[in-house]
Structure formats: C-alpha cells, structure tokens
Design an enzyme around this catalytic site. Structure first.
Site, mmCIF file in Angstrom:
data_model
loop_
_atom_site.group_PDB
_atom_site.id
_atom_site.type_symbol
_atom_site.label_atom_id
_atom_site.label_comp_id
_atom_site.label_asym_id
_atom_site.label_seq_id
_atom_site.Cartn_x
_atom_site.Cartn_y
_atom_site.Cartn_z
ATOM 1 N N ASP A 47 49.288 -15.301 30.473
ATOM 2 C CA ASP A 47 50.734 -15.523 30.506
ATOM 3 C C ASP A 47 51.359 -15.553 29.116
ATOM 4 O O ASP A 47 52.320 -14.831 28.836
ATOM 5 C CB ASP A 47 51.047 -16.819 31.253
ATOM 6 C CG ASP A 47 50.581 -16.772 32.707
ATOM 7 O OD1 ASP A 47 50.525 -15.665 33.262
ATOM 8 O OD2 ASP A 47 50.264 -17.835 33.266
ATOM 9 N N ARG A 65 49.292 -31.790 28.973
ATOM 10 C CA ARG A 65 50.612 -31.194 28.780
ATOM 11 C C ARG A 65 51.537 -32.018 27.878
ATOM 12 O O ARG A 65 52.203 -31.459 27.002
ATOM 13 C CB ARG A 65 51.284 -30.914 30.127
ATOM 14 C CG ARG A 65 50.559 -29.872 30.984
ATOM 15 C CD ARG A 65 50.136 -28.677 30.155
ATOM 16 N NE ARG A 65 49.533 -27.607 30.947
ATOM 17 C CZ ARG A 65 48.440 -26.963 30.595
ATOM 18 N NH1 ARG A 65 47.806 -27.302 29.475
ATOM 19 N NH2 ARG A 65 47.971 -25.982 31.333
ATOM 20 N N ASP A 87 53.151 -27.507 35.917
ATOM 21 C CA ASP A 87 53.197 -27.547 34.458
ATOM 22 C C ASP A 87 54.590 -27.308 33.891
ATOM 23 O O ASP A 87 54.935 -27.840 32.831
ATOM 24 C CB ASP A 87 52.216 -26.538 33.868
ATOM 25 C CG ASP A 87 50.791 -27.048 33.863
ATOM 26 O OD1 ASP A 87 50.608 -28.266 34.023
ATOM 27 O OD2 ASP A 87 49.858 -26.240 33.699
ATOM 28 N N SER A 115 42.707 -18.206 37.341
ATOM 29 C CA SER A 115 43.531 -18.857 36.332
ATOM 30 C C SER A 115 42.809 -20.128 35.929
ATOM 31 O O SER A 115 42.589 -21.015 36.763
ATOM 32 C CB SER A 115 44.915 -19.188 36.900
ATOM 33 O OG SER A 115 45.672 -19.918 35.955
#
Length: 448
Positions: A46, A126, A155, A207
C-alpha cells in the site's frame, strides 16, 4: 539509521502526553494547496504505491516516515526504495524501546486482551507510529499527513484519532478512500505500471503486519475459509506437531507489573522480547486463529502470532492472582476489557485511557515476583509462582484448622450474606427453597 529528534513543540519526556503548541503554530490550512505531506511508510504494497500516487494527484513533496517497532526490515533498502519511488526525504525512527515500555508493558499490566484472544499487536503499534509521524510533520512544516490504511479497516481510525489528538490542524490524506483501486490485485497492477517493487504477489496475497510483539496475517485464503489457517501462513511459530517432544521451562520475573528478567537474568526490554519470541516460537506457542469484530462493524478472519506476548500475559495474570486482593483483582478484569477496547478502537490519546493507566499503575505496586511456565507443543502451563508480596497464607489456606481462622465466624457471615435471599424467599412464599411438590400444593391452596 537516523535518530530524529523532535522539536520543542513535541517533547519526548512522556511519549504518551499530547504535544503542546503555541496558538500561533496552530493555523488552518484547509483553504491552501498541500505543498508537503508526511507519509507513514513501511515499504509494503500500500505505502509503496502511495508515494507516486501522491505526487501524481497532489503534486506535492512527499516525506516518508519509517517507524522501526521491531519488524526486522532492511531499513537501508526501505529508505532507498522510498527515495527511488519519489520521496524527497526519509526518516527512519527506532521506536522499539518506546513501543515496548510505554505501550506494550502498559497493556500487559492492564491485562488488555481484545475479545478474549487478540493481544493487540497491531493496535498498540499504531499510536506510537502516528505520534512520531506527527512529530516529523511538525518539525518539517508539512501541511498534511497520509497513511496507507483501507477504508474498511481499523487502522485508519487508529492513525487519524492520533492525528486529531496531536495535530488537529494538519490535513489528512487517505488514498484508499480516494483512488479507484479496489483490491490488492489492482494495487499490484498499479505498482507494476509504475515500476514499483512490492513484497506480495497475486499468488500469495497475504496482508501481513509485523512488529516485535506479533505478526498478523489477513487476506488470501483467510478471507474465504473460516477453518484452520494453512500451515504456510505461519512464520514465527513452529507447528505444535513439529515442536520438541520435551517440555521447555522458562522463568519470567516482574517488577511492579513490568517484565524485567528471563531465567533470573535481567535484560533490556528489546532483548527480553526477542528471547521469549524465539523460545515460545520453537515450542509452537503463540498462535491465534480469530474471527474478530472490527470497529467499523465488519467481522474479519485473521491469524496472529504473538509468542512472547502469550507467555507474558499468562505469567502476569498468575502473578496478579497471587498479589492482588479479591476485590481489586475482580474489578481490574472490567478495566482490562475496557482498556482493550480503547486500544483496539484507536483511542489511546484520550483522557479515559490516561485515567485507567493511573488505576492500573496503582494495582501494580506489589505485582513483583517470578512465574515459571512450561511450554509444550503449543500449550502453556504454570509450574511455579513466587512473590514477596504474595497474599497466599499457608496458615489459613489449608484444611488444617488453625488459630488464625475461627470457623464460628462463618455463621454470622452467611446470615448477613444470605439475608436478601431469605427476604426474597419469604416474599415468594418460600417457593424457591420448598421441597418437591410443596410449591404445587401452595399454588392449589391459593387457587381455592
């Protein structure tokens, strides 16, 4: 590896405090064209395609911020790739110790486990990444922040709630909510068209997100099959069937709820996790196959590997059972559930999380000692637990009746505890505790 130092507007003393800025520094830029954006960059599929996409669609400078939270990447290669695909600058930040001591240890002390199984590996990473991204943006005078999170996942919320808490004046660019790319296959095609190398293929479209705490696997066959994940999906842990045939013992020591030593040897937080990851992984410990409830309302299927975290949560729980009084231990389970939700929902930089930390910190004052675990083919069992603050008293815990416990005291205790039950029974004509047939006879008499 560069070591970025935040400006005075973003103090480093407390990684969980919100940076303060002068009013003159916080100004709206919503009406101006974006000139510079700081992208949370990993070098994965990504974010790899986002750099050229931002340059094409926003005609702006792209600064890449790479956070090392223990994923073990070749950061020189990651830096080179970001520059090659169009980034003007790349900041590589070693966040491992901050991540462990200011985020992971707090979660362990709180007992935070989402929906009883997920040890929050991605969720906890995160806020530390987004915080440093904000600090870089403030230091560089950027107009905006960007991330590579999809519009269906958690996320995006975790990154953007951190942005709102720390730098609400900065614009946010979320390409997955803007571009025409609809799938990972589309993203792979875009990468090929722009000569961007990516770590996934259409044949293995997993992923993955890795840090020193865990490795998550999503996508691919996990999207269509809810059974056991394929064995080739796992990377950190050995199959329990292939694990050693003898039990492995490990002793983990804590001080005020924080891990400090393995087998009696004090080590730093990074080395401690690395050692336990290897030990647990070799014994097939730390696998979780989970269908979870995402914040956005979607159920998802993922596979998580958290070797060291599995051991630490198990050992810490046993130590708390030894050191905390009953009321605190029980109430803390409610706090653990809410704490896990806050972390999962991206609400780290909130007054409630800070308040819960204060409660948890108080409960951990005497959570000091050592727990010995046995690891065997994916299983973990407790072999021993010791603490100088143990509330376990052998003089009253056994069946032998000693002078420290008066059995006659139990009668009054039972009478007081049972008073509401007794009163309710009286109001219900004793039907709850009546002998078989008695309630039916009472009912018949009332009908007559």
């Amino acid at each position: 590896m560069s070591a970025f130092r935040a400006p005075s507007s973003a103090p480093r003393e407390d990684p969980n405090s919100r940076p303060r800025q002068d009013a003159s520094d916080v100004r709206s830029k919503s009406a101006s064209r974006i000139r510079s954006v700081v992208l949370a960059y990993s070098g994965g599929l990504d974010t790899s395609i986002i750099i050229p996409w931002l340059r094409e669609n926003y005609d702006c400078e792209v600064v890449a911020m790479v956070g090392d939270v223990g994923q073990g990447d070749d950061y020189d290669a990651v830096r080179e790739k970001a520059l090659r695909t169009g980034a003007s600058k790349v900041f590589v930040e070693d966040l491992r110790e901050e991540f462990i001591t200011q985020y992971l240890w707090k979660a362990v002390q709180a007992g935070a486990i989402y929906e009883g199984k997920y040890l929050l590996g991605t969720s906890l990473a995160r806020p530390v990444l987004a915080r440093r991204q904000v600090e870089v943006a403030l230091a560089c005078g950027a107009d905006a922040l960007a991330h590579g999170c999809t519009g269906k996942g958690n996320d995006q919320v975790r990154f953007e709630l951190t942005y709102k808490a720390l730098a609400p004046h900065l614009k946010v660019i979320a390409p997955w909510r803007e571009w025409s790319i609809k799938s990972r296959e589309d993203a792979i095609d875009y990468a090929k068209a722009h000569d961007v190398s990516v770590p996934v293929t259409k044949k293995e479209p997993y992923s993955r997100d890795q840090n020193i705490w865990h490795l998550s696997h999503e996508g691919g066959p996990l999207e269509t099959k809810l059974g056991e994940p394929p064995e080739d999906a796992w990377k950190l842990t050995r199959s329990p069937h292939q694990a050693p045939d003898r039990e492995t013992e490990v002793a983990i020591s804590f001080e005020a709820g924080a891990p400090i030593a393995v087998d009696g040897k004090k080590v730093g937080p990074v080395a401690l996790l690395e050692e336990l990851n290897v030990l647990a992984g070799q014994n097939g410990v730390g696998r979780t196959d989970l269908v979870e409830n995402r914040l956005v309302g979607i159920k998802s299927h993922g596979a998580y590997e958290t070797p060291a975290g599995t051991l630490l949560q198990a050992a810490h729980h046993e130590l708390e059972a030894l050191c905390l009084d009953r009321e605190t231990f029980h109430y803390k389970q409610h706090v653990a559930l809410r704490y896990a939700e806050l972390v999962y929902y991206g609400q780290w930089f909130t007054p409630l999380r800070e308040a819960l930390d204060s409660f948890v910190e108080t409960t951990q004052r005497n959570v000091t000692g050592t727990v010995t675990l046995g690891l065997y083919k994916g299983n973990v069992r407790v072999l021993d637990r010791q603490s100088p603050f143990s509330l376990y008293d052998t003089s009253i815990a056994g069946f032998t009746m000693g002078a420290d416990y008066n059995q006659q005291d139990a009668e009054g205790f039972i009478n007081i505890l049972g008073l509401p039950i007794k009163l309710a029974a009286a109001k219900n004509s004793g039907a709850w505790g009546a002998a078989p047939g008695a309630s039916e006879e009472s009912t018949l008499r009332r009908r007559k």
